[in-house]
Scaffold this active site. Structure first.
Site, PDB file in Angstrom:
ATOM      1  N   LYS A  54       0.772  -1.705   0.348  1.00  0.00           N
ATOM      2  CA  LYS A  54       0.016  -0.209   0.202  1.00  0.00           C
ATOM      3  C   LYS A  54       1.012   1.112  -0.016  1.00  0.00           C
ATOM      4  O   LYS A  54       0.289   2.237  -0.903  1.00  0.00           O
ATOM      5  CB  LYS A  54      -1.469   0.073   0.820  1.00  0.00           C
ATOM      6  CG  LYS A  54      -2.344  -1.411   1.083  1.00  0.00           C
ATOM      7  CD  LYS A  54      -2.907  -1.830   2.657  1.00  0.00           C
ATOM      8  CE  LYS A  54      -3.802  -2.544   2.565  1.00  0.00           C
ATOM      9  NZ  LYS A  54      -4.116  -2.774   3.564  1.00  0.00           N
ATOM     10  N   GLN A  98      -4.688  -1.607  10.032  1.00  0.00           N
ATOM     11  CA  GLN A  98      -4.401  -2.934   9.182  1.00  0.00           C
ATOM     12  C   GLN A  98      -5.299  -3.049  10.568  1.00  0.00           C
ATOM     13  O   GLN A  98      -4.843  -4.036  11.154  1.00  0.00           O
ATOM     14  CB  GLN A  98      -2.850  -3.360   8.466  1.00  0.00           C
ATOM     15  CG  GLN A  98      -2.425  -4.121   7.643  1.00  0.00           C
ATOM     16  CD  GLN A  98      -3.593  -3.872   6.113  1.00  0.00           C
ATOM     17  OE1 GLN A  98      -3.663  -3.053   6.024  1.00  0.00           O
ATOM     18  NE2 GLN A  98      -3.638  -6.126   6.457  1.00  0.00           N
ATOM     19  N   ASP A 121     -10.537   3.270   3.872  1.00  0.00           N
ATOM     20  CA  ASP A 121     -11.010   1.828   3.913  1.00  0.00           C
ATOM     21  C   ASP A 121     -12.727   1.211   3.925  1.00  0.00           C
ATOM     22  O   ASP A 121     -13.101   0.579   3.402  1.00  0.00           O
ATOM     23  CB  ASP A 121     -10.773   1.081   5.701  1.00  0.00           C
ATOM     24  CG  ASP A 121      -9.554   0.439   5.190  1.00  0.00           C
ATOM     25  OD1 ASP A 121      -9.418  -0.632   3.906  1.00  0.00           O
ATOM     26  OD2 ASP A 121      -8.793  -0.424   6.091  1.00  0.00           O
TER      27      ASP A 121
HETATM   28  N1  GUN Z   1      -7.168  -6.076   6.468  1.00  0.00           N
HETATM   29  C1  GUN Z   1      -7.099  -7.699   5.361  1.00  0.00           C
HETATM   30  N2  GUN Z   1      -7.916  -6.859   4.483  1.00  0.00           N
HETATM   31  C2  GUN Z   1      -8.262  -5.579   4.955  1.00  0.00           C
HETATM   32  C3  GUN Z   1      -8.263  -4.670   4.532  1.00  0.00           C
HETATM   33  O1  GUN Z   1      -9.048  -4.149   3.094  1.00  0.00           O
HETATM   34  N3  GUN Z   1      -8.173  -3.311   5.084  1.00  0.00           N
HETATM   35  C4  GUN Z   1      -7.257  -3.363   6.565  1.00  0.00           C
HETATM   36  N4  GUN Z   1      -7.252  -2.230   7.332  1.00  0.00           N
HETATM   37  N5  GUN Z   1      -7.042  -4.535   6.388  1.00  0.00           N
HETATM   38  C5  GUN Z   1      -7.269  -5.583   6.108  1.00  0.00           C
END
Ligand code: GUN
Length: 301
Positions: A54, A98, A121
């Protein structure tokens, strides 16, 4: 029939080129640089690799990006204070915490603490509610990526029978909601299957579009798929390790989706691979949401 491969990698690259142009324009004309912070708690290897990807994507687009790594021992109060600091930081347009978080931290509390305007998100209940009534600014990233894969591969969703396998808050429920909306790229008839569904194959065999987010390999086999269906495999399962082709001496994960790819590709009309399908799209849509947030902050949307 051998399926066309829907390359998330190629579609994601195309969208990122579009986002780069829009970002450069925002910087040049408004003096606003999109800002993204990714907060990682602990050292879960999958989370580390997602967050790294990311950050790399944000930097490639010219975003201002911060990787904030905290020890697994951080208290919930300290994490909430950290989120609040970024809520108040005008240079930050997107805050991503995350998941999963360590067991002693209440994930819901943390997600609720993020300013809904910076919730790139799309997990805050305000944004979940807006999605349900068709008013969302931020669609959650993985479902938004799936919708783009369908649109950009020329898959007709209007009137299509869509079957979703899995009812998670991150994928199953939101993708069902998105494809149900009275909007372009949606207007589908949607069924969600889950662990208590009685005869799953009876449902999946009716699907024109089958979206699989079950969480384990071979959850969908060829006998469960209609001839000519479009199959989107959201699963990422680490099934072993192999030597890296790039770094000698290093081992990398062998990834497999939730669909029996080799058998299902002989029956489907189109299918996404793992890796290189939904994965690159998730990160791309996070970038799109961050850009949207920056444009909103600049009074442009
Ligand atoms: N963990 C697995 N997928 C995601 C996601 O799309 N966003 C976040 N913040 N954590 C995750």
């Amino acid at each position: 029939m051998t399926a066309k491969i829907i390359s998330g990698k190629e579609i994601a690259e195309q969208i990122r080129r579009e986002l780069k142009q829009k970002t450069d324009k925002l910087v040049a004309e408004e003096g606003v640089t999109p800002g993204l912070v990714t907060i990682l708690v602990g050292e879960n290897p999958a989370s580390v690799s997602y967050v790294t990807a990311k950050q790399r994507a944000a930097k490639e687009l010219g975003f201002y990006s911060i990787q904030d790594t905290q020890p697994a021992s951080i208290s919930e109060d300290d994490l909430l204070a950290l989120v609040d600091k970024y809520n108040k930081d005008a240079a930050i347009h997107g805050i991503l915490v995350q998941l999963p978080l360590p067991k002693h931290i209440n994930e819901t509390q943390v997600l609720y603490a993020i300013d809904p305007d910076k919730d790139v998100d799309g997990f805050h209940p305000v944004n979940v509610g807006k999605l349900m009534i068709g008013e969302a600014r931020y669609l959650p990233c993985t479902p938004a990526g799936i919708q783009q894969l369908l649109i950009r591969s020329g898959t007709e969703t209007s009137g299509a029978e869509v079957v979703v396998v899995g009812r998670s808050n991150i994928v199953g429920k939101p993708i069902a909601n998105i494809l149900l909306q009275k909007k372009d790229g949606a207007n589908a008839t949607v069924t969600i299957c889950h662990t208590r569904t009685k005869d799953m194959a009876a449902h999946t065999r009716r699907a024109d579009i089958l979206i699989v987010a079950a969480g384990f390999p071979n959850a969908v086999t060829a006998d469960m798929v209609k001839e000519g269906a479009v199959v989107i495999d959201v699963g990422v399962n680490r099934v072993g390790e192999k030597p890296s082709t790039k770094t000698p001496g290093k081992m990398v994960a062998i990834l497999k989706g939730d669909v029996d790819f080799d058998a299902v590709k002989e029956k489907a009309s189109a299918i996404t691979p793992v890796p290189g399908g939904v994965g690159p799209m998730t990160i791309t849509m996070l970038m799109e949401n961050t850009l949207k947030s920056a444009r909103h902050a600049a009074g442009l949307e």
